[in-house]
Design a protein around this motif. Structure first.
Motif, PDB file in Angstrom:
ATOM      1  N   LEU A  47       1.039  -1.174   0.090  1.00 11.25           N
ATOM      2  CA  LEU A  47      -0.034   0.015  -0.142  1.00 11.25           C
ATOM      3  C   LEU A  47       0.910   1.286  -0.108  1.00 11.25           C
ATOM      4  O   LEU A  47       0.642   2.235  -0.649  1.00 11.25           O
ATOM      5  CB  LEU A  47      -0.972  -0.020   1.223  1.00 11.25           C
ATOM      6  CG  LEU A  47      -1.990  -0.933   1.073  1.00 11.25           C
ATOM      7  CD1 LEU A  47      -2.853  -1.146   2.524  1.00 11.25           C
ATOM      8  CD2 LEU A  47      -2.969  -0.776  -0.029  1.00 11.25           C
ATOM      9  N   GLU A  48       1.884   1.401   0.729  1.00  9.51           N
ATOM     10  CA  GLU A  48       2.886   2.436   0.690  1.00  9.51           C
ATOM     11  C   GLU A  48       3.536   2.643  -0.655  1.00  9.51           C
ATOM     12  O   GLU A  48       3.591   3.597  -1.216  1.00  9.51           O
ATOM     13  CB  GLU A  48       4.088   2.238   2.106  1.00  9.51           C
ATOM     14  CG  GLU A  48       4.892   3.331   2.043  1.00  9.51           C
ATOM     15  CD  GLU A  48       4.341   4.679   2.462  1.00  9.51           C
ATOM     16  OE1 GLU A  48       4.742   5.543   2.052  1.00  9.51           O
ATOM     17  OE2 GLU A  48       3.139   4.546   3.278  1.00  9.51           O
ATOM     18  N   ARG A  51       1.245   4.364  -3.029  1.00 11.64           N
ATOM     19  CA  ARG A  51       0.924   5.893  -2.980  1.00 11.64           C
ATOM     20  C   ARG A  51       1.296   6.842  -3.663  1.00 11.64           C
ATOM     21  O   ARG A  51       0.910   7.816  -3.708  1.00 11.64           O
ATOM     22  CB  ARG A  51       0.942   6.159  -1.328  1.00 11.64           C
ATOM     23  CG  ARG A  51      -0.102   5.312  -0.399  1.00 11.64           C
ATOM     24  CD  ARG A  51      -0.133   6.199   0.941  1.00 11.64           C
ATOM     25  NE  ARG A  51      -0.956   5.163   1.713  1.00 11.64           N
ATOM     26  CZ  ARG A  51      -1.007   4.295   2.514  1.00 11.64           C
ATOM     27  NH1 ARG A  51       0.445   3.725   2.759  1.00 11.64           N
ATOM     28  NH2 ARG A  51      -1.791   3.434   3.277  1.00 11.64           N
ATOM     29  N   ASP A  85      -8.364  -1.141   1.647  1.00 15.53           N
ATOM     30  CA  ASP A  85      -7.848   0.207   1.384  1.00 15.53           C
ATOM     31  C   ASP A  85      -8.509   0.593   0.236  1.00 15.53           C
ATOM     32  O   ASP A  85      -7.979   0.198  -0.773  1.00 15.53           O
ATOM     33  CB  ASP A  85      -6.389   0.220   1.369  1.00 15.53           C
ATOM     34  CG  ASP A  85      -5.968   1.838   1.291  1.00 15.53           C
ATOM     35  OD1 ASP A  85      -6.833   2.717   0.710  1.00 15.53           O
ATOM     36  OD2 ASP A  85      -4.718   2.156   1.696  1.00 15.53           O
ATOM     37  N   ARG A  87      -8.599   3.270  -1.365  1.00 13.88           N
ATOM     38  CA  ARG A  87      -7.961   4.354  -2.107  1.00 13.88           C
ATOM     39  C   ARG A  87      -7.069   3.575  -3.022  1.00 13.88           C
ATOM     40  O   ARG A  87      -6.261   4.435  -3.663  1.00 13.88           O
ATOM     41  CB  ARG A  87      -7.717   5.236  -1.201  1.00 13.88           C
ATOM     42  CG  ARG A  87      -8.586   6.039  -0.285  1.00 13.88           C
ATOM     43  CD  ARG A  87      -8.139   6.758   0.811  1.00 13.88           C
ATOM     44  NE  ARG A  87      -7.386   5.906   1.501  1.00 13.88           N
ATOM     45  CZ  ARG A  87      -6.455   6.445   2.527  1.00 13.88           C
ATOM     46  NH1 ARG A  87      -6.037   7.566   2.664  1.00 13.88           N
ATOM     47  NH2 ARG A  87      -5.819   5.430   3.244  1.00 13.88           N
ATOM     48  N   VAL A  88      -6.453   2.399  -2.870  1.00 14.61           N
ATOM     49  CA  VAL A  88      -5.438   1.938  -3.407  1.00 14.61           C
ATOM     50  C   VAL A  88      -5.702   1.850  -4.951  1.00 14.61           C
ATOM     51  O   VAL A  88      -6.715   1.588  -5.421  1.00 14.61           O
ATOM     52  CB  VAL A  88      -4.955   0.561  -2.975  1.00 14.61           C
ATOM     53  CG1 VAL A  88      -6.010  -0.596  -3.125  1.00 14.61           C
ATOM     54  CG2 VAL A  88      -3.698   0.135  -3.274  1.00 14.61           C
TER      55      VAL A  88
END
Length: 199
Positions: A47-48, A51, A85, A87-88
């Protein structure tokens, strides 16, 4: 007249001090790498990385975290955490999955890449996935990804093609996903020995 008791001499407690260890890794040390948080740490790294535009540091961190995974259950937990998540970016997930599939140097990096493609890739990724599926260690993950990437009839054809090319546990994984097929050619192949995995 009472007899005198003989003094009992007890041996000293045995101590392993000074005993050289056996060469190799102890069985106990095989448990050390298992980390219950490994799927969540891998998901956090994925996930990081997604972003921002993919970069060397973030992608290499993902690759390193994936090497701590220990089986399909860990992969499922990682994917579940990623899906939470909302938003990914699917596009970045797919880019990351493709990179891992193409450039991974350890089995879990490639398995992780296949898993990511399975939830974010396109039918255009099926060729890469099927090619990697020829490697016995990753056939299971390729088979699952093909099922997710392609419409049912195309996925069945891709799995059938893969099943005919692999042996061992790879064929078992494919056969398990073909056993309920209604296609006459698949059923004939299974009945005529296609199910034989040489294991």
């Amino acid at each position: 007249m009472r007899r005198a008791r003989r003094a009992t001499i007890r041996p000293a407690l045995w101590s392993p001090d000074g005993v050289e260890p056996l060469p190799g890794t102890t069985y106990l040390e095989h448990l050390a790498p298992h980390d219950g948080d490994a799927p969540l740490l891998a998901a956090a790294a994925v996930l990081e990385a997604c972003r921002n535009p993919l970069g060397t540091t973030s992608v290499h961190t993902v690759a390193e975290r994936l090497t701590a995974l220990q089986g399909p259950h860990d992969v499922d937990r990682m994917l579940e955490a990623i899906r939470l998540d909302v938003r990914v970016s699917r596009l970045r997930l797919a880019e990351l999955g493709r990179w891992l599939c193409r450039f991974g140097v350890r089995d879990w990096q490639v398995k992780g890449g296949l898993a990511l493609l399975g939830i974010s890739g396109t039918p255009g990724d099926a060729g890469l996935v099927a090619r990697l599926g020829l490697l016995d260690d990753v056939t299971l993950y390729a088979a699952v990804a093909l099922r997710n990437l392609l419409p049912p009839a195309e996925a069945e054809s891709a799995l059938f093609d893969l099943a005919k090319k692999v042996e061992g546990s790879g064929r078992i994984h494919c056969v398990n996903r073909l056993k309920n097929s209604r296609r006459p050619d698949v059923a004939d192949w299974l009945l005529q020995g296609g199910h034989d995995s040489a294991v």
